[in-house]
Design an enzyme around this catalytic site. Structure first.
Site, PDB file in Angstrom:
ATOM      1  N   LYS A   1       0.869  -1.182   0.000  1.00  0.00           N
ATOM      2  CA  LYS A   1       0.000   0.000   0.000  1.00  0.00           C
ATOM      3  C   LYS A   1       0.904   1.230   0.000  1.00  0.00           C
ATOM      4  O   LYS A   1       1.769   1.362   0.864  1.00  0.00           O
ATOM      5  CB  LYS A   1      -0.867   0.018   1.268  1.00  0.00           C
ATOM      6  CG  LYS A   1      -2.313  -0.311   0.968  1.00  0.00           C
ATOM      7  CD  LYS A   1      -3.155  -0.503   2.195  1.00  0.00           C
ATOM      8  CE  LYS A   1      -3.337   0.699   3.064  1.00  0.00           C
ATOM      9  NZ  LYS A   1      -4.424   0.496   4.058  1.00  0.00           N
TER      10      LYS A   1
ATOM     11  N   ARG B   1      -8.203  -7.450   5.819  1.00  0.00           N
ATOM     12  CA  ARG B   1      -7.117  -6.527   6.142  1.00  0.00           C
ATOM     13  C   ARG B   1      -7.530  -5.498   7.213  1.00  0.00           C
ATOM     14  O   ARG B   1      -6.704  -4.873   7.848  1.00  0.00           O
ATOM     15  CB  ARG B   1      -6.636  -5.832   4.856  1.00  0.00           C
ATOM     16  CG  ARG B   1      -5.215  -5.318   4.932  1.00  0.00           C
ATOM     17  CD  ARG B   1      -4.627  -5.068   3.549  1.00  0.00           C
ATOM     18  NE  ARG B   1      -3.439  -4.237   3.651  1.00  0.00           N
ATOM     19  CZ  ARG B   1      -2.509  -4.141   2.709  1.00  0.00           C
ATOM     20  NH1 ARG B   1      -2.624  -4.809   1.590  1.00  0.00           N
ATOM     21  NH2 ARG B   1      -1.456  -3.372   2.871  1.00  0.00           N
TER      22      ARG B   1
ATOM     23  N   HIS C   1      -7.179   7.464  14.950  1.00  0.00           N
ATOM     24  CA  HIS C   1      -7.125   8.499  13.909  1.00  0.00           C
ATOM     25  C   HIS C   1      -7.857   9.756  14.353  1.00  0.00           C
ATOM     26  O   HIS C   1      -7.417  10.877  14.075  1.00  0.00           O
ATOM     27  CB  HIS C   1      -7.743   7.980  12.601  1.00  0.00           C
ATOM     28  CG  HIS C   1      -6.818   7.091  11.825  1.00  0.00           C
ATOM     29  ND1 HIS C   1      -7.261   6.058  11.022  1.00  0.00           N
ATOM     30  CD2 HIS C   1      -5.466   7.089  11.719  1.00  0.00           C
ATOM     31  CE1 HIS C   1      -6.217   5.455  10.475  1.00  0.00           C
ATOM     32  NE2 HIS C   1      -5.121   6.058  10.881  1.00  0.00           N
TER      33      HIS C   1
ATOM     34  N   HIS D   1      -7.139   1.979  15.473  1.00  0.00           N
ATOM     35  CA  HIS D   1      -6.969   3.086  14.536  1.00  0.00           C
ATOM     36  C   HIS D   1      -8.240   3.920  14.332  1.00  0.00           C
ATOM     37  O   HIS D   1      -8.155   5.027  13.831  1.00  0.00           O
ATOM     38  CB  HIS D   1      -6.433   2.583  13.197  1.00  0.00           C
ATOM     39  CG  HIS D   1      -4.962   2.257  13.245  1.00  0.00           C
ATOM     40  ND1 HIS D   1      -4.463   1.251  14.049  1.00  0.00           N
ATOM     41  CD2 HIS D   1      -3.884   2.798  12.622  1.00  0.00           C
ATOM     42  CE1 HIS D   1      -3.142   1.191  13.898  1.00  0.00           C
ATOM     43  NE2 HIS D   1      -2.762   2.121  13.035  1.00  0.00           N
TER      44      HIS D   1
ATOM     45  N   LYS E   1       1.633  -9.397   9.384  1.00  0.00           N
ATOM     46  CA  LYS E   1       1.314  -8.464   8.289  1.00  0.00           C
ATOM     47  C   LYS E   1       1.324  -9.232   6.959  1.00  0.00           C
ATOM     48  O   LYS E   1       0.437  -9.057   6.116  1.00  0.00           O
ATOM     49  CB  LYS E   1       2.319  -7.308   8.275  1.00  0.00           C
ATOM     50  CG  LYS E   1       2.119  -6.314   7.138  1.00  0.00           C
ATOM     51  CD  LYS E   1       1.182  -5.186   7.495  1.00  0.00           C
ATOM     52  CE  LYS E   1       0.732  -4.405   6.265  1.00  0.00           C
ATOM     53  NZ  LYS E   1       0.941  -2.984   6.311  1.00  0.00           N
TER      54      LYS E   1
ATOM     55  N   ASN F   1      -6.555  -2.504  11.515  1.00  0.00           N
ATOM     56  CA  ASN F   1      -6.999  -1.187  11.980  1.00  0.00           C
ATOM     57  C   ASN F   1      -7.354  -1.166  13.459  1.00  0.00           C
ATOM     58  O   ASN F   1      -7.890  -0.169  13.947  1.00  0.00           O
ATOM     59  CB  ASN F   1      -8.212  -0.722  11.173  1.00  0.00           C
ATOM     60  CG  ASN F   1      -7.778   0.080   9.970  1.00  0.00           C
ATOM     61  OD1 ASN F   1      -6.683   0.624   9.955  1.00  0.00           O
ATOM     62  ND2 ASN F   1      -8.610   0.131   8.968  1.00  0.00           N
TER      63      ASN F   1
ATOM     64  N   HIS G   1       1.275   9.259  16.176  1.00  0.00           N
ATOM     65  CA  HIS G   1       0.420   8.179  15.679  1.00  0.00           C
ATOM     66  C   HIS G   1       0.384   7.017  16.678  1.00  0.00           C
ATOM     67  O   HIS G   1      -0.686   6.514  17.030  1.00  0.00           O
ATOM     68  CB  HIS G   1       0.926   7.717  14.315  1.00  0.00           C
ATOM     69  CG  HIS G   1       0.132   6.597  13.720  1.00  0.00           C
ATOM     70  ND1 HIS G   1      -1.146   6.781  13.239  1.00  0.00           N
ATOM     71  CD2 HIS G   1       0.411   5.276  13.569  1.00  0.00           C
ATOM     72  CE1 HIS G   1      -1.608   5.619  12.798  1.00  0.00           C
ATOM     73  NE2 HIS G   1      -0.683   4.690  12.988  1.00  0.00           N
TER      74      HIS G   1
HETATM   75  N1  LIG Z   1       1.713   2.001   3.546  1.00  0.00           N
HETATM   76  C1  LIG Z   1       1.285   1.519   4.683  1.00  0.00           C
HETATM   77  O1  LIG Z   1       0.752   0.416   4.757  1.00  0.00           O
HETATM   78  C2  LIG Z   1       1.482   2.342   5.925  1.00  0.00           C
HETATM   79  C3  LIG Z   1       1.221   1.768   7.183  1.00  0.00           C
HETATM   80  C4  LIG Z   1       1.439   2.531   8.316  1.00  0.00           C
HETATM   81  C5  LIG Z   1       1.902   3.844   8.206  1.00  0.00           C
HETATM   82  N2  LIG Z   1       2.141   4.378   6.974  1.00  0.00           N
HETATM   83  C6  LIG Z   1       2.650   5.756   6.833  1.00  0.00           C
HETATM   84  O2  LIG Z   1       3.913   5.837   7.478  1.00  0.00           O
HETATM   85  C7  LIG Z   1       4.154   7.180   7.864  1.00  0.00           C
HETATM   86  C8  LIG Z   1       4.749   7.205   9.249  1.00  0.00           C
HETATM   87  O3  LIG Z   1       5.966   6.506   9.229  1.00  0.00           O
HETATM   88  P1  LIG Z   1       7.065   6.623  10.390  1.00  0.00           P
HETATM   89  O4  LIG Z   1       6.394   6.542  11.693  1.00  0.00           O
HETATM   90  O5  LIG Z   1       8.130   5.654  10.065  1.00  0.00           O
HETATM   91  O6  LIG Z   1       7.545   8.151  10.290  1.00  0.00           O
HETATM   92  P2  LIG Z   1       8.672   8.902   9.418  1.00  0.00           P
HETATM   93  O7  LIG Z   1       8.929   8.234   8.146  1.00  0.00           O
HETATM   94  O8  LIG Z   1       8.250  10.321   9.384  1.00  0.00           O
HETATM   95  O9  LIG Z   1       9.966   8.789  10.343  1.00  0.00           O
HETATM   96  C9  LIG Z   1       9.958   9.386  11.605  1.00  0.00           C
HETATM   97  C10 LIG Z   1      11.208  10.240  11.842  1.00  0.00           C
HETATM   98  O10 LIG Z   1      12.290   9.385  12.163  1.00  0.00           O
HETATM   99  C11 LIG Z   1      13.447   9.714  11.386  1.00  0.00           C
HETATM  100  N3  LIG Z   1      14.158   8.444  11.200  1.00  0.00           N
HETATM  101  C12 LIG Z   1      13.785   7.398  10.444  1.00  0.00           C
HETATM  102  N4  LIG Z   1      14.621   6.361  10.629  1.00  0.00           N
HETATM  103  C13 LIG Z   1      15.556   6.782  11.510  1.00  0.00           C
HETATM  104  C14 LIG Z   1      16.665   6.147  12.126  1.00  0.00           C
HETATM  105  N5  LIG Z   1      16.960   4.873  11.900  1.00  0.00           N
HETATM  106  N6  LIG Z   1      17.421   6.881  12.972  1.00  0.00           N
HETATM  107  C15 LIG Z   1      17.092   8.190  13.254  1.00  0.00           C
HETATM  108  N7  LIG Z   1      16.042   8.816  12.736  1.00  0.00           N
HETATM  109  C16 LIG Z   1      15.275   8.113  11.868  1.00  0.00           C
HETATM  110  C17 LIG Z   1      12.887  10.319  10.131  1.00  0.00           C
HETATM  111  O11 LIG Z   1      13.825  11.182   9.541  1.00  0.00           O
HETATM  112  C18 LIG Z   1      11.659  11.059  10.648  1.00  0.00           C
HETATM  113  O12 LIG Z   1      12.018  12.329  11.098  1.00  0.00           O
HETATM  114  C19 LIG Z   1       2.827   7.907   7.746  1.00  0.00           C
HETATM  115  O13 LIG Z   1       2.854   8.768   6.644  1.00  0.00           O
HETATM  116  C20 LIG Z   1       1.817   6.788   7.524  1.00  0.00           C
HETATM  117  O14 LIG Z   1       0.725   7.203   6.724  1.00  0.00           O
HETATM  118  C21 LIG Z   1       1.944   3.646   5.850  1.00  0.00           C
HETATM  119 ZN   LIG Z   2      -0.783   2.637  12.520  1.00  0.00          ZN
END
Ligand SMILES: NC(=O)c1ccc[n+]([C@@H]2O[C@H](COP(=O)([O-])OP(=O)(O)OC[C@H]3O[C@@H](n4cnc5c(N)ncnc54)[C@H](O)[C@@H]3O)[C@@H](O)[C@H]2O)c1
Ligand SMILES: [Zn+2]
Length: 344
Positions: free
Chosen positions: A134, A229, A240, A236, A214, A233, A253
């Site tokens: 996704k 799937r 959300h 969530h 997953k 959620n 989140h």
């Molecule tokens: N496609 C899907 O199925 C799915 C599922 C859940 C969430 N998401 C999406 O994921 C996003 C959130 O992802 P996230 O929580 O990973 O946030 P993110 O990608 O914003 O990362 C969080 C922060 O951590 C930093 N960072 C990342 N890896 C690091 C590391 N190893 N060391 C130091 N800093 C690091 C990044 O620079 C960022 O500032 C949302 O946009 C959400 O919609 C998608």
């Molecule tokens: Zn989530």
């Protein structure tokens, strides 16, 4: 190293989880023209070194949700075209869920789809966002409104990258880990209880168990058509709403999902699930109370895109390790649970 297979016929792939995996990428990606997409934070920590090793182009974008946009996508398209990347090219998404979603969407649409390897560096992306195909970017009117299903060729998890992850991000990921425990695998909760020895083995085991769930859910319902799937959620629905009403600032989140799971447990009336959840959230210093306005949360619930035909869908525990989906929870019940959590 451990391996989880995502079974999707000709689109099947492996999730590889281990230590020092970034060092193994050259072998996995050999012979291709590679563009690594990352953000400045992860780029400085890991991207520069990796791009040198792979002889790849490194494209860095500002960190944060704001980058998951049409503008962010445009920057990547421009670079791919400038470099003359064709369908033999390979994108490596190196970063958290923001980079995974953005690079995934771009890979899925550029030349009608080119190969991508997901290399998640946040716990949330390792157990959730990087697996399942996704992808989405945001529209000014809402999150994840523009997207495409595009499965990666591989997901490579290097647990060493967790060493630099800020603790708030790590805790947010742990909320999703708890989610997997409640929907499928109580063994995960056992791993988190007590005073676990947090070493490499612990992370590899924990991430493998979550990735396996997953993978199983995605294999059974790749495009969210069967409804299966939906169990992902859990926490969530109200989560959300809490995130939105908090202006995406007050609660991360993961914090919002923790509270959402607690609300769901309270709605279900399953005391054992609720008690276990409170214990785990407190141990991780995740919030167990929320002071927002009930009426704002109800409005946000109704606006949520997951509300279908005017109904708000809840994923509720049946027991620890099993959930069910309900779309007939009375509003009065939701209100009383929100008040129990501290809302007014
Ligand atoms: N496609 C899907 O199925 C799915 C599922 C859940 C969430 N998401 C999406 O994921 C996003 C959130 O992802 P996230 O929580 O990973 O946030 P993110 O990608 O914003 O990362 C969080 C922060 O951590 C930093 N960072 C990342 N890896 C690091 C590391 N190893 N060391 C130091 N800093 C690091 C990044 O620079 C960022 O500032 C949302 O946009 C959400 O919609 C998608
Ligand atoms: Zn989530």
């Amino acid at each position: 190293m451990s391996k989880v297979r995502v079974n999707l016929k000709e689109r099947s792939y492996d999730v590889l989880i281990g230590k020092g995996m970034l060092g193994r990428l050259p072998r996995l990606a050999k012979g291709r023209r590679i563009v690594i997409i990352t953000d400045y934070t992860v780029g400085a920590l890991y991207g520069k070194k990796l791009s040198k090793k792979l002889g790849a182009c490194l494209l860095q974008l500002p960190p944060g949700e704001i980058t998951k946009s049409i503008a962010g996508t445009s920057v990547i398209y421009d670079k791919l075209i400038e470099l003359g990347i064709n369908r033999d090219g390979l994108i490596i998404a190196l970063g958290g869920g923001v980079i995974g979603d953005l690079a995934g969407f771009t890979a899925g649409t550029y030349l009608r789809g080119i190969n991508i390897i997901q290399v998640p560096t946040t716990l949330l992306a390792m157990v959730d966002a990087a697996i399942g195909g996704k992808t989405a970017i945001n529209h000014p009117k809402g999150k994840n409104l523009i997207g495409v299903f595009h499965q990666p060729k591989q997901v490579v998890v290097d647990i060493d990258t967790l060493n630099t992850l800020p603790s708030r991000e790590l805790k947010g990921g742990l909320a999703e880990v708890i989610k997997y425990g409640f929907i499928k695998d109580p063994g995960i909760l056992k791993m988190l209880s007590g005073n676990p020895q947090v070493n490499s083995n612990f992370w590899i085991k924990l991430i493998t168990r979550c990735a396996a769930i997953k993978a199983e859910v995605v294999s059974k319902d790749e495009r969210e058509t069967t409804g299966y799937r939906m169990i992902l959620n859990f926490g969530h629905t109200i989560g959300h709403a809490i995130e939105a009403v908090g202006g995406f600032k007050k609660f991360s989140h993961g914090e919002a999902v923790g509270l959402g799971m607690l609300a769901a447990a309270k709605i279900s009336g399953k005391r054992e699930a609720e008690a276990k959840l409170v214990m785990l959230l407190k141990a991780l210093k995740l919030p167990t109370t929320v002071k927002l306005k009930v009426k704002d949360l109800l409005l946000a619930l109704k606006l949520d895109k997951k509300a279908r035909s005017g109904k708000v869908r809840f994923v509720l525990p049946v027991k620890i390790g099993q959930v069910t989906i309900k779309d007939n929870v009375p509003e009065a019940k939701v209100v009383s649970v929100l008040k129990e959590l501290g809302c007014s």
